[in-house]
Each structure stands twice: as structure tokens, then as C-alpha cells.
Design a protein around this motif. Structure first.
Motif, short mmCIF file in Angstrom:
data_model
loop_
_atom_site.label_atom_id
_atom_site.label_comp_id
_atom_site.label_asym_id
_atom_site.label_seq_id
_atom_site.Cartn_x
_atom_site.Cartn_y
_atom_site.Cartn_z
N LEU A 167 79.57 -52.85 -7.15
CA LEU A 167 79.75 -54.19 -6.59
C LEU A 167 80.02 -55.19 -7.71
O LEU A 167 79.37 -55.16 -8.76
N PRO A 168 80.95 -56.10 -7.51
CA PRO A 168 81.23 -57.11 -8.54
C PRO A 168 80.11 -58.14 -8.61
O PRO A 168 79.39 -58.38 -7.64
N GLY A 169 79.97 -58.74 -9.78
CA GLY A 169 78.99 -59.81 -9.97
C GLY A 169 79.38 -60.66 -11.15
O GLY A 169 79.96 -60.15 -12.11
N SER A 170 79.04 -61.94 -11.10
CA SER A 170 79.43 -62.83 -12.19
C SER A 170 78.51 -62.70 -13.40
O SER A 170 78.94 -62.93 -14.54
N ALA A 171 77.25 -62.31 -13.20
CA ALA A 171 76.30 -62.21 -14.31
C ALA A 171 76.07 -60.78 -14.74
O ALA A 171 75.48 -60.53 -15.80
N ARG B 50 73.30 -64.90 3.11
CA ARG B 50 73.33 -66.36 2.99
C ARG B 50 74.28 -66.84 1.89
O ARG B 50 74.33 -68.04 1.59
N GLY B 51 74.97 -65.89 1.26
CA GLY B 51 75.95 -66.27 0.25
C GLY B 51 75.43 -66.32 -1.16
O GLY B 51 76.15 -66.75 -2.08
N TRP B 52 74.21 -65.86 -1.38
CA TRP B 52 73.66 -65.82 -2.73
C TRP B 52 74.09 -64.56 -3.47
O TRP B 52 74.39 -63.55 -2.84
N GLU B 53 74.10 -64.62 -4.78
CA GLU B 53 74.43 -63.46 -5.60
C GLU B 53 73.15 -62.79 -6.11
O GLU B 53 72.14 -63.45 -6.33
N LEU B 54 73.24 -61.48 -6.31
CA LEU B 54 72.18 -60.71 -6.94
C LEU B 54 72.85 -59.84 -8.00
O LEU B 54 73.90 -59.23 -7.73
N ALA B 55 72.28 -59.77 -9.19
CA ALA B 55 72.94 -59.04 -10.27
C ALA B 55 71.93 -58.33 -11.15
O ALA B 55 70.79 -58.78 -11.32
N TYR B 56 72.38 -57.22 -11.72
CA TYR B 56 71.59 -56.47 -12.70
C TYR B 56 71.99 -56.94 -14.09
O TYR B 56 73.17 -56.94 -14.45
N ALA C 184 79.28 -53.65 1.89
CA ALA C 184 78.79 -53.48 0.52
C ALA C 184 77.61 -52.52 0.50
O ALA C 184 77.50 -51.66 -0.40
N ARG C 185 76.73 -52.63 1.49
CA ARG C 185 75.58 -51.73 1.56
C ARG C 185 76.04 -50.29 1.75
O ARG C 185 75.49 -49.36 1.14
N GLU C 186 77.02 -50.09 2.61
CA GLU C 186 77.54 -48.74 2.85
C GLU C 186 78.21 -48.18 1.60
O GLU C 186 78.10 -46.97 1.31
N LEU C 187 78.90 -49.03 0.85
CA LEU C 187 79.53 -48.59 -0.38
C LEU C 187 78.47 -48.10 -1.38
O LEU C 187 78.65 -47.04 -2.02
#
Length: 277
Positions: free
Chosen positions: A132-136, A181-187, A269-272
Motif C-alpha cells: 500500500l502506498p503511503g506518504s511517510a 475516514r480518510g486518515w493515513e496509517l504508515a510504517y 486495500a484490505r483484500e490486497l
């Protein structure tokens, strides 16, 4: 002195000896929520660690005890710690810098190192490989609470942890609700937490608990075909899985009452993640 940006919230129950080792390792404001300990934990913490704010829940709230701590925090970010975990030196400053730079980042999932050998937790390895893509950092739809920093406002907006799941695997429902809700989550791998879990654990009971909560999480948020697959897979996974199914039954009315399917993009995204894990 620079004003604190992050509060550490610890939920605990009957782990006073462990807390004596880990509380000195926390930097910054700490809120400890006691889940009805009977071993004198609150008194010990007040006596030995007067800088820690102690809240006595009076009973075992499970993971939602952390919600109490988040509400009491007065910083924009909250870092969770278990009674047997702590954050590496400088980790929370780095986490706050990342979250300052990414205002839509609700959860920063750090790298969790387990035990004296400092083995990378398998969940951290999976998150590092997330497609999954993420900005952070790599985007995620789950996290380990003892290795997570949350944006306080986003956490409260999504309702925090819930008492249907109660404990163990409680992170997934919150994660997908934040994404919805449109929030991001990142590792973010350079933010590190240490976890030294107690060896005194019942592996069979934990498998049953994981099975129960996987079913309940599916009922809460996933399409019915996914719920059906989860139930069938759990039933075929052996006696702990079947015990988990039985344990889920009393909680089903509450899960069904709070059921809300995810937006298509979040479900995709969850299925991916499930296909690539």
C-alpha cells in the motif's frame, strides 16, 4: 525546555514487577491506566514514580483502557506502551517530527524489537513489505499497539478501541475505521519500540482469543462473504479455533449492532494485504 508533543499511555493489570523495570525507561509525560489490579500496582506506581499519572479503572476494561489515557493526554500525539514494552531513545521525538510533517497521518507504526535478542516482530516485517502506498512510509491497515504513535484527535474521532474485541487484535478495527475516514496509517522503520513479553502465557488460550477476535472484527466491518470465509477457516483451524468461535457467540449481538461495512477502496486495500501477506 521544549514542550512535550507526545504522551505515553500504558494500560496494565497485575504487572507491578514488570512496571518497576519499564516505567523508568519512559521519557515524557506518562498516563498509566490500571485495569483493576489486585497486586497493589496503583499504590506502587504512585510511590515509586510520582511523575506518572495513575488512573484506576476499577475493573478490567481491556484495550479500551487506553481510550481513558488518550482522553486525559494534553499533547497532540499519544504513544502506546504495554507494561512490558518501552520506546527506544529518541524514537518519540522522531515520531513527532514525522507526524508534524504529515498532518493526515493518524497512526505511525514503528518497528518492534522483541526480547533481549531484539528480534524484529513478524508483524513489523509484514508492514515493511506492505504494497500500500503511503506518504511517510509503507501504508498499513493494522499495527501493534505497543509500537504505535497516534494522532490524538484522529484516535478520538474514530472512537478508539472498542469493548467488542476487548483485547488482542484490537488494532485492526480501529485501523480500518481511520482509513475509512480518510486518515493515513504508515510504517516508519526508524521509529523503534522494545517489547519483552512475559514467557508466562497460555499459547492455546491466545490462539482461541485471536480466532474469536478475527471473527468479531470481520462481523463488525467486512462484507458477508469475507465473514463466511473467516468463520469457515476458523472452524477448520483446530480446537482453539472452534473455542474461539464459541467464545464469539455471546459478543455477536453487540458486533452486529455496530456493524458498518467499509468503503470499497478500503476493503480493496484490505483484500490486497490479505493476498500478499
Amino acid at each position: 525546555m521544549e514542550e512535550a508533543r507526545t504522551t505515553i499511555v500504558v494500560a496494565t493489570r497485575n504487572r507491578r514487577e514488570t512496571l518497576e523495570r519499564t516505567l523508568p525507561l519512559h521519557a515524557g509525560p506518562v498516563v498509566l491506566v490500571d485495569n483493576g489490579s489486585t497486586d497493589g500496582t496503583p499504590d506502587l506506581v504512585r510511590r515509586r514514580f510520582p511523575h506518572v499519572r495513575v488512573v484506576e479503572a476499577g475493573r478490567n476494561l481491556g484495550a479500551p483502557a487506553r481510550n481513558v489515557g488518550v482522553k486525559l493526554a494534553r499533547t497532540p500525539y499519544v504513544a502506546f506502551a504495554d507494561d512490558d514494552s518501552w520506546w527506544a531513545k529518541g524514537a518519540l521525538d522522531r515520531a513527532a517530527d514525522v507526524m508534524d510533517a504529515h498532518p493526515r497521518l493518524a497512526v505511525l507504526a514503528g518497528k518492534v524489537l522483541v526480547g533481549p535478542e531484539e528480534r524484529t516482530d513478524p508483524v513489523s516485517t509484514l508492514m515493511a513489505r506492505s504494497p500500500l502506498p503511503g506518504s511517510a512510509g509503507p501504508g498499513v491497515l493494522g499495527f501493534l499497539a505497543c509500537g504505535a504513535v497516534v494522532r490524538r484527535s484522529a484516535f478520538l474521532e474514530a472512537g478508539g478501541f472498542d469493548d467488542v474485541i476487548f483485547f488482542f487484535g484490537e488494532e485492526e478495527r480501529l485501523a480500518v475505521d481511520l482509513a475509512a475516514r480518510g486518515w493515513e496509517l504508515a510504517y516508519v522503520e526508524e521509529v523503534v519500540a522494545h517489547h519483552h513479553p512475559s514467557p508466562a502465557r497460555d499459547p492455546r488460550a491466545r490462539l482461541a482469543l485471536a480466532a474469536r477476535n478475527a471473527v468479531l472484527t470481520a462481523v463488525l466491518r467486512r462484507p458477508w462473504p469475507v465473514v463466511t470465509r473467516t468463520v469457515l477457516r476458523t472452524a477448520r483451524s483446530g480446537s482453539p479455533g472452534r473455542q474461539g468461535l464459541r467464545d464469539a457467540v455471546p459478543r455477536l449481538p453487540r458486533a452486529l449492532a455496530r456493524r458498518r461495512t467499509l468503503p470499497r477502496a478500503v476493503e480493496n486495500a484490505r483484500e490486497l494485504l490479505e493476498r500478499t501477506s
